[in-house]
Design an enzyme around this catalytic site. Sequence first.
Site, PDB file in Angstrom:
ATOM      1  N   CYS A 142      34.763  38.502  40.852  1.00 14.21           N
ATOM      2  CA  CYS A 142      34.951  38.393  39.407  1.00 14.21           C
ATOM      3  C   CYS A 142      36.130  37.481  39.076  1.00 14.21           C
ATOM      4  CB  CYS A 142      35.145  39.772  38.790  1.00 14.21           C
ATOM      5  SG  CYS A 142      36.578  40.659  39.444  1.00 14.21           S
TER       6      CYS A 142
ATOM      7  N   HIS B 206      39.441  44.455  37.896  1.00 17.08           N
ATOM      8  CA  HIS B 206      38.267  43.666  37.516  1.00 17.08           C
ATOM      9  C   HIS B 206      38.711  42.594  36.528  1.00 17.08           C
ATOM     10  CE1 HIS B 206      34.203  42.625  36.577  1.00 17.08           C
ATOM     11  NE2 HIS B 206      34.278  43.058  35.336  1.00 17.08           N
TER      12      HIS B 206
END
Length: 1008
Positions: A420, A823
């Site tokens: 990510c 994330h």
Amino acid sequence: MDKILEGLVSSSHPLPVKRVIVRKVVESAEHWLDEAQCEAMFDLTTRLILEGQDPFQRQVGHQVLEAYARYHRPEFESFFNKTFVLGLLQQGYHSLDRKDVAILDYIHNGLKLIMSCPSVLDLFSLLQVEVLRMVCERPEPPLCARLSDLLTDFVQCIPKGKLSITFCQQLVRTIGHFQCVSCQEKELREYVSQVTKVSNLLQNIWKAEPSTLLPSLQEIFASISSTDASFEPSVALASLVQHIPLQMITVLIRSLTTDPNVKDASMTQALCRMIDWLSWPLAQHVDTWVIALLKGLAAVQKFTILIDVTLLKIELIVPHVVNLVHSFKSDGLPSSTAFLLQLTELVHCMMYHYSGFPDLYEPILEAIKDFPKPSEEKIKLILNQSAWTSQSNSLASCLSRLSGKSETGKTGLINLGNTCYMNSVIQALFMATDFRRQVLSLNLNGCNSLMKKLQHLFAFLAHTQREAYAPRIFFEASRPPWFTPRSQQDCSEYLRFLLDRLHEEEKILKVQSLHKSSESLGCTETSLQEVVSKAAALTETPCTSDGEKTLIEKMFGGKLQTHIRCLNCRSTSQKVEAFTDLSLAFCPSSSVENLSFQDLASSPDIQDDGLLRTIVSGPSEEPVVYNPATAAFVHDSVVNERTIHSPPDEFHCTENTSVPNASNKILVNKDVPQKPGGETTPSVTDLLNYFLAPEILTDDNQYYCENCASLQNAEKTMQITEEPEYLILTLLRFSYDQKYHVRRKILDNVSLPLVLELPVKRTTSFSSLSESWSVDVDFTDISENLAKKLKPSGTEDACCPKLVPYLLSSVVVHSGVSSESGHYYSYARNITGTESTYQMCHQSETLALASSQSHLLGRESPSAIFEQDLENKEMSKEWFLFNDSRVTFTSFQSVQKITSRFPKDTAYVLLYKKQNSTNGLSGNNPTSGLWVNGDPPLQKELMDAITKDNKLYLQEQELNARARALQAASASCSFRPNGFDDNDPPGSCGPTGGGGGGGFNTVGRLVF
């Protein structure tokens, strides 16, 4: 008599008349008939039952057949023999197919009529073989239900011994193929009734022959754990769960979880399908088995399966939460309130552990806002009660299904395993419109460079029909060598490495092109050496003209001028450095949050050299000196040349361990918003001012002065002399904890201005300076201010900083509490260099002159008023949220409130686009009719690759459509609320961050 009956049923007489005559025919069955007459009557009644044109004919057939079979049993036994029954089952009857339910009904009734006859035993042995054959042919639910009725009434027809095990296994497989082709309630209820009959048959067999149970359960698990994409087992299998004895749970779960032959992918598939079974209207005990299986997997530490199932099914719950809360609120029952309190705790645990999905959670937060939020300590306690730790970093199951582009028209990027950090950066660069257009317009045929791969990736993001694209080739080519694969990394570090690689690569290609051109011109050895020396000079010295700059320099390159002034001998050194991003540290103290440079300049404690006794940190580790009279945001008319001997205590900030040498730094804050508790929220402008503020180098940070030949106290200042087209700002959120030797995250909220005014001080005096230090400039004999000495001979305004307006283009957000986990996702929008008008640029210039006066007079800054007006206009413009494979619409308001709503989600990397009255890259502007939607036309090689992949994608969609057609019927009968959508979750990055971790629990029928 058969002729009379045949003529009667086909006549046009009134129905009451026919009924009277039929009654007479039935009564005549008591009379004696010869064998031929009986056979003729049995033939006629059989034909009426199986091929009757209306219900009356079929009813007459049944009545007459039963009467004549009762009074003429030997003749019927001779007629209803093995050969006749076998012919019906294998060949059908005349035009009637052998799989028609009417044939099974006829045989069922025939068995009832000859039940007391010896020949029925032969029929039982025949049917034991035939029913097994029929089940192996996967009969449809209606036929299978009639077969179940027959076998329930005549258990003698059920296969015996080993064949009974095979029969049960095949019947389980048949149920796995059941589909309901109708959405009407009547047909759905009938379908459920048919499935119930078949499952009840299996239950009866399991009770009569216990040896068939375990093989049947193995067959059930084999069906639901199948990873064959072309087959989706029917949800009707859920009807069998209620018949499995609960006392077998412990033994079966232990067997399943410890069996080495059961692969993780199969177990994951089975669990996911069992969770889907919860929608079956008669799914009793399914939740009990699901929880038991999850606990069994946790007991043997198969956490990867648990995490995969959680990731795959997390959105199964999310769409229901809001409606669920409203429904229980309206009940008003004490049990409902208790349930909602427990649900609220679990939801907050979910959002804490699965941070990084604000678009999914905002409606839920609104729904549960009236219920108390558990403390962070309680959340951690709940999560630690059954913490799951992944056995591997690979969470491939979180990849989304192919389903076409979302309504945004944008393409997501598939998470390849904790990638990510790359996905968020690539999407931000792709949405940098001018940069994207420049990359797509490059002619890179025959080149295998990283820029070529980036062009390929941008082309696919712009033109693919896929919902999400897998950037495997680009990832392998752009991943820094020290980045461990499938581990979370710093997106800022990746971005810096990527831009540097692209920049250096282009410089090398320019050197190679110069060398090739020299060879094609037939240069002599001397001229070739000149070309090589020029190429070497090109790689070693900074480019000054736009023609010599690389694309990265044109788009992201700026220049930062640093000064160091020895406070002993007053000599100064200066250096100009190129930058592609600025790293902004947080001010370690709030004591000077509302302090401006004007306040400092007007302080009575200023020395006659005009120096400020404060220490700042910059991106360069080398010390630099500068005079505050020429510092950013300071007008000469405002600077006071009064003296101070020591700085006021309140001007010093405490040491900040997050950044080396970031001690005692002044934070200049203009129009800072207030928090509810009276604290101020710093803005990006404050951090930028703090970055550019003066710094005194003392103690361990003293400067080595070559003129003094010793370490001396010195003043270091910085100023931006050349602004980039795209300004990249990194907020230094990760600090090193020397006590625990870990990198911690600064979770402070930072206000993100939509309009940022960058102070740029262009001076011709420094244009000839190289990047080497200029030292030993003695100012001891000069009484004039250093700022005036460095001004060009022209107008004095040349040294005043010009505020260059920038618009926020994208924000990369980090969700998590440390740099090693969490994330990344990004917010972005399309901005070009010509979106702002000339009036806006002109207004920004006038604001630069007005801002200092407004501060002195205590009025609101005109720039703040202008920004607020622009911000209101931008609210309605399209912003996009890029979260790996998931792309959704959002708003600037969501960007602003992200940290206040989700404390672990903080802005990390910002991209601002410079606003010009004309596009600085006008030479590359599209000509009329050649560029599509502002983007350049793709080269044939790229277009062919995209076309080929789009065709492949369509083929994949067709295969998926066929597979979904097999399960469409079961989905249609699942009685789910309207509008429910079982989408796969957005890509996530690991068990400790934005995705992974968490668990299931049972609250009614809710799976968490």
